[in-house]
Design a protein around this motif. Structure first.
Motif, PDB file in Angstrom:
ATOM      1  N   THR A  68      51.616 -40.584  65.180  1.00 48.35           N
ATOM      2  CA  THR A  68      51.084 -40.605  66.546  1.00 48.35           C
ATOM      3  C   THR A  68      52.201 -40.711  67.579  1.00 48.35           C
ATOM      4  N   ASP A  69      53.262 -41.451  67.235  1.00 47.53           N
ATOM      5  CA  ASP A  69      54.392 -41.564  68.162  1.00 47.53           C
ATOM      6  C   ASP A  69      55.035 -40.206  68.422  1.00 47.53           C
ATOM      7  N   ILE A  70      55.020 -39.332  67.434  1.00 47.68           N
ATOM      8  CA  ILE A  70      55.626 -38.006  67.595  1.00 47.68           C
ATOM      9  C   ILE A  70      54.868 -37.194  68.637  1.00 47.68           C
ATOM     10  N   SER A 123      41.237 -41.957  68.803  1.00 47.89           N
ATOM     11  CA  SER A 123      41.988 -42.522  69.927  1.00 47.89           C
ATOM     12  C   SER A 123      43.459 -42.583  69.546  1.00 47.89           C
ATOM     13  N   MET A 124      44.338 -42.349  70.535  1.00 49.49           N
ATOM     14  CA  MET A 124      45.784 -42.408  70.280  1.00 49.49           C
ATOM     15  C   MET A 124      46.279 -43.844  70.159  1.00 49.49           C
ATOM     16  N   HIS A 173      43.634 -43.330  65.241  1.00 48.81           N
ATOM     17  CA  HIS A 173      44.337 -42.051  65.215  1.00 48.81           C
ATOM     18  C   HIS A 173      44.328 -41.471  63.807  1.00 48.81           C
ATOM     19  N   CYS A 174      44.954 -40.327  63.651  1.00 49.37           N
ATOM     20  CA  CYS A 174      44.804 -39.543  62.422  1.00 49.37           C
ATOM     21  C   CYS A 174      45.274 -40.292  61.180  1.00 49.37           C
ATOM     22  N   ASN A 185      56.131 -30.888  68.675  1.00 51.12           N
ATOM     23  CA  ASN A 185      56.036 -32.212  68.056  1.00 51.12           C
ATOM     24  C   ASN A 185      54.704 -32.878  68.388  1.00 51.12           C
ATOM     25  N   ALA A 186      54.127 -32.509  69.532  1.00 52.85           N
ATOM     26  CA  ALA A 186      52.823 -33.054  69.909  1.00 52.85           C
ATOM     27  C   ALA A 186      51.717 -32.595  68.959  1.00 52.85           C
TER      28      ALA A 186
END
Length: 734
Positions: A246-248, A464-465, A490-491, A531-532
């Protein structure tokens, strides 16, 4: 005959030389910013000093010589520190940076000028080996133009000063060099034409040489030039913590470009698979120790792939078969793992020795994260949501004994890790209870279980992120705490929860990370994966030899074996300015960076066909022109035809005589009818103004030329000397 640059004053040429030398050094130093992973501090310091020198050149000119000697001595410990703290290449680049800074601020003699040019050329060559960016291509063109101008100006100064370097040094220290004024004084249409012609000729010759020279991968042949990155920007490594993927997503830069054939089909939502992870521990998935050891062993070489992938080949050149070829361009420092799309029949890479293959996790990696753009090609890609399984015993036991160790501390090893649950009993019980509720006590087919498990997750959780985990008494495992709540996630949470739930029901499962989707670029017809687009999903074993992709994140399609596809011609994408600029970068990768031996042969064939076609056209045109001329000459000559030829000849002779006697160039001759006054007088006035602003050594010759120009400007036409000769002497005057 003297050079036309003799018309310019020595002071202006000296200021122009200073500016060109500083700009040339600045361009070369800024190429270091294109090298990922390289320390930018020396380049930043050197660039700032050169910019100050361009703004205030008098400050640098008045620096005492003892300071320059001290700086030259100080370079030695700086380089020694770099050698001890870094690899050879970074230290060499920093040394070159300090030397260029020293020389571009302190070059007076011919020897020093050549040193600056050679140092800049060396740095450009080194940077070209270590980077492949489009920005470097523009910097290279700018450097070429500056270098040509710098050498031409130096030759003019050498001629004017007649080797008197002490005089030049004195002028440099006392003269207030106005760079803009100097540039304006030498600026002329003739100079622009000459410079443009030389630059275009250089580009033409360079293009011919680029196409003609043999393709040699210096970085592959000479280990000295292998500058490896010490970090991975994307975070895709052998271990993934919750939240890392998620940070990426906060980084919107392009990580991958995929060039697609024009008539190919593409998935509606492509999954660019990078690596799969089997071992779970307290919210973290990683590659188990046994697989990690095998991946770094000689058994991971592509030459062993025939043992487990008999229908797949790895090579340094593409096949001759007629099938789709997808070309991947992975940006520097994204990851050592190469994104792939499904399965394939053939993979083309620059060097097979740089590859490391993990067949059990179906991942292909470089041995080190590369600091340079990596390109590779896949043929005959299968878009299905499945990858083939490779049994754990695909290698003979006597081969793997020396690379795998017995698990320490009671840890399970592959393939038992594919069914392992959290060590915390309370956490494991949560997933067992959910698996029992999903299957209702039945043994469902893996795909049906996956669909029900995904629906089970979506019933209580949204996407949610950001995630705030609840505190649950007696429960530490972060995935279990999230799974037992109704919080969004998140994923990574969805993928981890699905894998642990599937394992609880007895289905081998693993987490997969990579990129999902991507933006279609309509200018050059390729995928831009940022990257997103980083994503995590899961794979579940179907029990018969394949792993099925399952994306449990809300908004994804239901688990299917054959996802939907569409033709490239039907795909739409971004058509804004940023997409256009990015398409230029891919064009640079295609035509320049990825110009290999096959492309060289293709270009040679195309050039040959092009020239043969134009030779044929020229021959046909020459034959038709000859036939027409013969017909025209041999046809009867009448009165009007003879009169027409005489009139045409008279016009040509008159134009030649006017131009010769008036000594006007083509522009002045064309504009003469539209201006008031005699063009000869106007030109003489212009030359008198230029000569009056300069000092000349040969006073006798100068006074004679001025006298003749004054006669042309103010005297009667009967007293005029030969204008053509006078103007020529005025241009030659030093």
């Amino acid at each position: 005959m003297k050079s036309k640059s003799d018309r310019h004053s020595l002071e202006d040429l000296l200021a122009l030389k200073w500016m060109l030398g500083a700009l040339m050094g600045l361009v070369c130093i800024t190429t270091l910013f294109n090298i990922s992973g390289h320390n930018k501090i020396p380049a930043l310091i050197a660039s700032a000093v050169v910019v100050v020198a361009l703004i205030k050149p008098i400050w640098i000119a008045r620096v005492p010589q003892i300071v320059w000697k001290g700086y030259a001595i100080a370079i030695v410990p700086l380089v020694l520190i770099d050698v001890l703290a870094k690899d050879t290449i970074p230290a060499l680049l920093d040394l070159n940076t300090w030397l260029i800074l020293f020389r571009c601020l302190n070059h007076n003699r011919r020897r020093e000028e050549m040193q600056l040019a050679l140092l800049c050329l060396f740095l450009i060559i080194m940077t070209g080996i270590l980077t492949a960016t489009l920005v470097f291509g523009f910097q290279l063109l700018i450097f070429a133009g500056l270098a040509i101008s710098y050498l031409v100006i130096n030759s003019s100064i050498e001629t004017k000063a007649e080797g008197d370097y002490e005089m030049l040094e004195g002028m440099r220290k006392t003269q207030r060099m106005n760079l803009l004024s100097a540039l304006g004084s030498v600026f002329s249409t003739r100079l622009i034409f000459l410079g443009t012609s030389m630059f275009a000729s250089m580009i033409f010759v360079a293009a011919i040489v680029f196409i003609a020279i043999p393709r040699i991968d210096i970085e592959d042949k000479v280990s000295l030039f292998k500058m490896k990155s010490k970090q991975t920007l994307s975070g895709f490594s052998d271990s993934i913590q919750l939240g890392e993927v998620t940070d990426i997503k906060n980084d919107d830069s392009v990580a991958l470009r995929v060039d697609v054939p024009e008539d190919a089909s593409v998935p509606l939502t492509p999954y660019w698979r990078m690596l799969a992870l089997d071992q779970y521990s307290s919210g973290s998935f990683k590659l188990s120790e046994s697989l990690n050891a095998l991946q770094r062993s000689p058994l991971a070489s592509p030459y062993h792939s025939i043992r487990y992938w008999p229908d797949r080949r790895f090579s340094q050149s593409p096949t001759t078969l007629e099938r789709d070829r997808w070309t991947f361009f992975l940006e520097p420092e994204v990851s050592r793992y190469l994104p792939i799309l499904g399965t394939f029949k053939h993979m083309t890479v620059a060097s097979l020795t740089d590859l490391s293959i993990d067949p059990h996790m179906h991942s292909i990696a470089l041995k080190e994260t590369n600091s340079k753009m990596v390109s590779y090609q896949l043929e005959a890609i299968d878009f299905s949501g499945m990858v083939p399984d490779v049994p754990a015993n695909s290698y003979p036991k006597f081969l793997t004994d020396s690379f795998t160790e017995e698990p320490r501390g009671g840890k399970v090893r592959y393939p038992e890790t594919l069914l392992a649950l959290p060590e915390e009993k309370a956490a494991a019980n949560i997933f067992r209870l959910a698996a029992s509720e999903i299957s209702n006590g039945e043994r469902l087919p893996p795909l049906e279980f996956a669909q029900k498990a995904v629906n089970y997750l979506w019933k209580d959780h949204s996407y949610s992120m950001s995630v705030g985990l609840p505190q649950v008494e007696g429960l530490k495992d972060p995935v279990a705490r999230w799974f037992s709540s109704e919080l969004p996630g998140h994923c990574e949470f969805f993928a981890s929860s699905f894998v642990l739930t599937a394992r609880s029901a007895g289905y081998p499962a693993r987490v997969v990370v990579g990129f999902k989707g991507g933006t279609w670029n309509p200018y050059e017809k390729y995928f831009m994966v940022r990257n997103a687009d980083a994503h995590a999903w899961a794979e579940i074993y179907d029990g018969v030899g394949n792993w099925i992709r399952v994306d449990p994140t809300p908004g994804s399609e239901a688990p299917v074996v054959n996802p939907m596809t569409e033709l490239v011609s039907q795909r739409y994408g971004e058509a804004d300015s940023s997409a256009f600029l990015d398409s230029l970068r891919l064009l640079w990768y295609r035509r320049i960076v990825n110009f290999d031996e096959a492309a060289q042969k293709e270009a040679a064939i195309q050039l040959k066909d092009f020239f043969l076609a134009y030779v044929s056209v020229a021959e046909r045109w020459a034959k038709n022109a000859g036939d027409y001329l013969y017909f025209w000459v041999t046809s009867p000559w009448g009165f009007w035809r003879i009169l027409y030829m005489i009139f045409l000849g008279a016009i040509l002779v008159a134009a030649f005589m006017i131009q010769r006697n008036m000594t006007l160039n083509v522009r002045e001759l064309i504009l003469a009818p539209f201006r008031r006054g005699d063009p000869i007088r106007r030109k003489a006035s212009k030359l008198l103004g230029k000569l009056a602003a300069r000092e000349f050594r040969d006073r006798e010759r100068f006074e004679k030329v001025v006298s003749d120009l004054q006669r042309l400007r103010f005297g009667s036409k009967e007293s005029w000397p030969n204008a053509r000769l006078v103007f020529r002497e005025a241009r030659r005057l030093r």
